[in-house]
Design a protein around this motif. Structure first.
Motif, PDB file in Angstrom:
ATOM      1  N   THR A 107       0.849  -1.185   0.000  1.00 49.77           N
ATOM      2  CA  THR A 107       0.000   0.000   0.000  1.00 49.77           C
ATOM      3  C   THR A 107       0.885   1.236   0.000  1.00 49.77           C
ATOM      4  O   THR A 107       2.090   1.168   0.274  1.00 49.77           O
ATOM      5  CB  THR A 107      -0.901   0.033   1.243  1.00 49.77           C
ATOM      6  N   THR A 108       0.281   2.389  -0.266  1.00 44.96           N
ATOM      7  CA  THR A 108       1.046   3.639  -0.259  1.00 44.96           C
ATOM      8  C   THR A 108       1.660   3.899   1.109  1.00 44.96           C
ATOM      9  O   THR A 108       2.838   4.263   1.227  1.00 44.96           O
ATOM     10  CB  THR A 108       0.142   4.813  -0.667  1.00 44.96           C
ATOM     11  N   ALA A 109       0.879   3.690   2.167  1.00 39.13           N
ATOM     12  CA  ALA A 109       1.390   3.930   3.521  1.00 39.13           C
ATOM     13  C   ALA A 109       2.560   3.009   3.838  1.00 39.13           C
ATOM     14  O   ALA A 109       3.572   3.439   4.413  1.00 39.13           O
ATOM     15  CB  ALA A 109       0.262   3.737   4.536  1.00 39.13           C
ATOM     16  N   TYR A 110       2.442   1.740   3.461  1.00 40.51           N
ATOM     17  CA  TYR A 110       3.526   0.791   3.716  1.00 40.51           C
ATOM     18  C   TYR A 110       4.798   1.197   2.973  1.00 40.51           C
ATOM     19  O   TYR A 110       5.899   1.171   3.532  1.00 40.51           O
ATOM     20  CB  TYR A 110       3.078  -0.606   3.294  1.00 40.51           C
ATOM     21  N   LEU A 111       4.650   1.576   1.692  1.00 36.84           N
ATOM     22  CA  LEU A 111       5.821   1.939   0.899  1.00 36.84           C
ATOM     23  C   LEU A 111       6.497   3.195   1.426  1.00 36.84           C
ATOM     24  O   LEU A 111       7.734   3.262   1.518  1.00 36.84           O
ATOM     25  CB  LEU A 111       5.418   2.128  -0.568  1.00 36.84           C
ATOM     26  N   ASP A 150      13.722   7.258  -8.405  1.00 38.42           N
ATOM     27  CA  ASP A 150      14.305   7.926  -9.559  1.00 38.42           C
ATOM     28  C   ASP A 150      13.252   7.948 -10.663  1.00 38.42           C
ATOM     29  O   ASP A 150      12.952   6.913 -11.264  1.00 38.42           O
ATOM     30  CB  ASP A 150      15.555   7.181 -10.017  1.00 38.42           C
ATOM     31  N   ALA A 151      12.709   9.134 -10.930  1.00 32.80           N
ATOM     32  CA  ALA A 151      11.635   9.252 -11.923  1.00 32.80           C
ATOM     33  C   ALA A 151      12.096   8.813 -13.304  1.00 32.80           C
ATOM     34  O   ALA A 151      11.308   8.339 -14.125  1.00 32.80           O
ATOM     35  CB  ALA A 151      11.129  10.695 -11.976  1.00 32.80           C
ATOM     36  N   ARG A 152      13.394   8.947 -13.594  1.00 32.35           N
ATOM     37  CA  ARG A 152      13.907   8.568 -14.913  1.00 32.35           C
ATOM     38  C   ARG A 152      13.781   7.073 -15.160  1.00 32.35           C
ATOM     39  O   ARG A 152      13.793   6.629 -16.305  1.00 32.35           O
ATOM     40  CB  ARG A 152      15.376   8.980 -15.045  1.00 32.35           C
ATOM     41  N   ARG A 153      13.672   6.298 -14.098  1.00 31.69           N
ATOM     42  CA  ARG A 153      13.575   4.846 -14.244  1.00 31.69           C
ATOM     43  C   ARG A 153      12.138   4.346 -14.210  1.00 31.69           C
ATOM     44  O   ARG A 153      11.885   3.145 -14.183  1.00 31.69           O
ATOM     45  CB  ARG A 153      14.397   4.165 -13.141  1.00 31.69           C
ATOM     46  N   GLY A 154      11.200   5.263 -14.185  1.00 30.85           N
ATOM     47  CA  GLY A 154       9.789   4.871 -14.252  1.00 30.85           C
ATOM     48  C   GLY A 154       9.332   4.039 -13.091  1.00 30.85           C
ATOM     49  O   GLY A 154       8.571   3.082 -13.262  1.00 30.85           O
ATOM     50  N   GLN A 155       9.797   4.373 -11.891  1.00 27.50           N
ATOM     51  CA  GLN A 155       9.454   3.584 -10.707  1.00 27.50           C
ATOM     52  C   GLN A 155       8.114   4.043 -10.141  1.00 27.50           C
ATOM     53  O   GLN A 155       8.030   5.030  -9.429  1.00 27.50           O
ATOM     54  CB  GLN A 155      10.560   3.719  -9.660  1.00 27.50           C
ATOM     55  N   ILE A 166      -7.757  -1.075 -17.957  1.00 26.24           N
ATOM     56  CA  ILE A 166      -7.136   0.248 -18.002  1.00 26.24           C
ATOM     57  C   ILE A 166      -6.942   0.728 -16.566  1.00 26.24           C
ATOM     58  O   ILE A 166      -7.853   0.597 -15.735  1.00 26.24           O
ATOM     59  CB  ILE A 166      -7.997   1.255 -18.790  1.00 26.24           C
ATOM     60  N   LEU A 167      -5.783   1.304 -16.275  1.00 22.99           N
ATOM     61  CA  LEU A 167      -5.442   1.713 -14.912  1.00 22.99           C
ATOM     62  C   LEU A 167      -5.214   3.228 -14.860  1.00 22.99           C
ATOM     63  O   LEU A 167      -4.344   3.749 -15.557  1.00 22.99           O
ATOM     64  CB  LEU A 167      -4.162   1.007 -14.448  1.00 22.99           C
ATOM     65  N   PRO A 168      -5.965   3.943 -14.023  1.00 21.31           N
ATOM     66  CA  PRO A 168      -5.749   5.382 -13.881  1.00 21.31           C
ATOM     67  C   PRO A 168      -4.496   5.647 -13.050  1.00 21.31           C
ATOM     68  O   PRO A 168      -4.014   4.771 -12.318  1.00 21.31           O
ATOM     69  CB  PRO A 168      -7.008   5.850 -13.150  1.00 21.31           C
ATOM     70  N   PRO A 169      -3.944   6.856 -13.116  1.00 20.04           N
ATOM     71  CA  PRO A 169      -2.742   7.178 -12.332  1.00 20.04           C
ATOM     72  C   PRO A 169      -2.911   6.977 -10.835  1.00 20.04           C
ATOM     73  O   PRO A 169      -1.942   6.690 -10.127  1.00 20.04           O
ATOM     74  CB  PRO A 169      -2.493   8.656 -12.664  1.00 20.04           C
ATOM     75  N   SER A 170      -4.141   7.096 -10.323  1.00 20.52           N
ATOM     76  CA  SER A 170      -4.380   7.049  -8.884  1.00 20.52           C
ATOM     77  C   SER A 170      -4.079   5.695  -8.249  1.00 20.52           C
ATOM     78  O   SER A 170      -3.977   5.603  -7.023  1.00 20.52           O
ATOM     79  CB  SER A 170      -5.834   7.428  -8.581  1.00 20.52           C
ATOM     80  N   VAL A 171      -3.907   4.636  -9.049  1.00 24.30           N
ATOM     81  CA  VAL A 171      -3.673   3.315  -8.461  1.00 24.30           C
ATOM     82  C   VAL A 171      -2.179   3.029  -8.287  1.00 24.30           C
ATOM     83  O   VAL A 171      -1.799   1.921  -7.888  1.00 24.30           O
ATOM     84  CB  VAL A 171      -4.326   2.201  -9.299  1.00 24.30           C
ATOM     85  N   PHE A 172      -1.337   4.021  -8.588  1.00 19.26           N
ATOM     86  CA  PHE A 172       0.105   3.877  -8.434  1.00 19.26           C
ATOM     87  C   PHE A 172       0.641   4.894  -7.424  1.00 19.26           C
ATOM     88  O   PHE A 172       0.034   5.949  -7.187  1.00 19.26           O
ATOM     89  CB  PHE A 172       0.817   4.117  -9.773  1.00 19.26           C
ATOM     90  N   TRP A 173       1.788   4.558  -6.851  1.00 20.19           N
ATOM     91  CA  TRP A 173       2.551   5.508  -6.037  1.00 20.19           C
ATOM     92  C   TRP A 173       4.009   5.437  -6.458  1.00 20.19           C
ATOM     93  O   TRP A 173       4.574   4.352  -6.508  1.00 20.19           O
ATOM     94  CB  TRP A 173       2.446   5.197  -4.550  1.00 20.19           C
ATOM     95  N   PRO A 174       4.608   6.593  -6.778  1.00 21.55           N
ATOM     96  CA  PRO A 174       3.947   7.880  -7.025  1.00 21.55           C
ATOM     97  C   PRO A 174       3.106   7.815  -8.303  1.00 21.55           C
ATOM     98  O   PRO A 174       3.292   6.908  -9.110  1.00 21.55           O
ATOM     99  CB  PRO A 174       5.125   8.840  -7.185  1.00 21.55           C
ATOM    100  N   ARG A 175       2.221   8.781  -8.448  1.00 23.05           N
ATOM    101  CA  ARG A 175       1.295   8.736  -9.572  1.00 23.05           C
ATOM    102  C   ARG A 175       1.990   9.130 -10.872  1.00 23.05           C
ATOM    103  O   ARG A 175       2.621  10.184 -10.939  1.00 23.05           O
ATOM    104  CB  ARG A 175       0.115   9.685  -9.337  1.00 23.05           C
ATOM    105  N   PRO A 176       1.873   8.302 -11.926  1.00 27.65           N
ATOM    106  CA  PRO A 176       2.378   8.716 -13.238  1.00 27.65           C
ATOM    107  C   PRO A 176       1.465   9.785 -13.836  1.00 27.65           C
ATOM    108  O   PRO A 176       0.376  10.051 -13.306  1.00 27.65           O
ATOM    109  CB  PRO A 176       2.331   7.422 -14.053  1.00 27.65           C
ATOM    110  N   LYS A 177       1.884  10.362 -14.937  1.00 26.95           N
ATOM    111  CA  LYS A 177       1.109  11.430 -15.564  1.00 26.95           C
ATOM    112  C   LYS A 177       0.128  10.917 -16.617  1.00 26.95           C
ATOM    113  O   LYS A 177      -0.647  11.697 -17.169  1.00 26.95           O
ATOM    114  CB  LYS A 177       2.057  12.447 -16.194  1.00 26.95           C
TER     115      LYS A 177
END
Length: 309
Positions: A16-20, A32-37, A206-217
């Motif tokens: 979960t977001t809290a755990y991470l 590292d945003a460049r690595r698409g994490q 299809i997955l919206p940005p809200s299901v990831f942490w951090p949120r992609p664009k």
């Protein structure tokens, strides 16, 4: 790291977001945003991905992007062997700590790719060892793929003598749509042909940005690809076919006849003209044919006819 090792009664922490956030703060890790994490944190969608993969007890699973190891652990409980790679050293250490009781997992610290057109040798070695340990199992790619490597990972795995049997991955929605596009679709391109010539593909969700942490664009998607060996066997030379398709789609808006004439040696060459005309006749293409209207099976026939001349 044994799948059959005893575990405590307490269930393992879920991603979960809290755990991470807590784990990253304690471990001194940063993303590292460049690595698409981007970590998938919607527990229901994690279940959707795992259900779509339908891992069997004798399967061998490749995971790209181990992260903290939480999803790796789920796959290790279901599969015979799991090979996983993580490029970030601190994340790799977090994953090792979590996976210490799973001796069926091999974690490769480093990049999955050795350049643009090759899977890293360490990853291939881990796969070979895993398949040797479970030779009757399928080879599955099950991963939340970093955006920056999703296309080359899929493409390069399909170029191997023994590609995956099934791939179930999350990736950028645009790439998922290209991989599953049919001839005539706006998303249809060289990737569509390369994948479609070997696999049956579908977008699972299809997955919206809200299901990831951090949120992609951008939106993402879960996509499933099933290798169809008979379809793949129609390709005479995988490397030659891949290069042929890429060359043609560099000029996708032009008439296909002109593109093939250039590849055959130029419009001024009588031999080139005869070669292209013979290929067109063999496949049944008209003079106005364009690449974006030809399905993957048609490309396989065209490539074979073109190189037979």
């Amino acid at each position: 790291m044994s799948r059959d090792a005893p575990y405590s009664a307490a269930p393992p922490p879920r991603q979960t977001t809290a755990y991470l956030k807590k784990l990253f703060a304690e471990g001194g890790c940063s993303l590292d945003a460049r690595r698409g994490q981007n970590f998938l944190v919607d527990l229901n969608l994690i279940d959707v991905l795992e259900k779509a993969a339908a891992i069997r007890p004798d399967d061998v699973v490749l995971e790209v992007g181990t992260g903290t190891g939480s999803l790796t652990e789920r796959r290790a409980r279901a599969a015979a062997r799991v090979g996983t790679c993580e490029i970030e050293p601190r994340l790799a250490q977090l994953a090792r700590d979590r996976l210490v009781d799973h001796d069926r997992v091999v974690l490769v610290e480093g990049a999955v790719l050795a350049g643009t057109h090759r899977i890293a040798p360490a990853v291939l070695a881990a796969l070979d060892a895993a398949r040797a340990a479970s030779p009757a199992g399928r080879f599955l790619l099950v991963a939340n793929l970093p955006y920056c490597v999703a296309t080359p990972v899929i493409s390069n795995l399909l170029a191997l003598p023994r590609p995956f049997d099934v791939a179930v991955v999350t990736e950028q929605r645009e790439m998922a749509e290209r991989m599953t596009a049919a001839a005539g679709d706006s998303a249809y391109n060289a990737l569509s042909v390369w994948v479609g010539a070997q696999c049956r593909g579908e977008i699972v969700r299809i997955l919206p940005p809200s299901v990831f942490w951090p949120r992609p664009k951008v939106d993402s998607a879960i996509v499933r690809l099933d290798l169809e060996p008979q379809r793949r066997a129609e390709i005479a030379d995988l490397g030659r076919f891949h290069a042929f398709v890429r060359d043609i789609f560099c000029h996708r808006r032009k008439l296909l006849r002109g593109v093939l004439l250039r590849l055959a040696g130029g419009k001024g060459s009588p031999e080139a003209k005869a070669r292209v005309e013979a290929a067109f006749a063999a496949v049944g293409l008209g003079p106005e044919a364009r690449a974006e209207a030809i399905d993957p099976a048609g490309f396989v026939r065209l490539e074979r006819a073109f190189h037979a001349g």
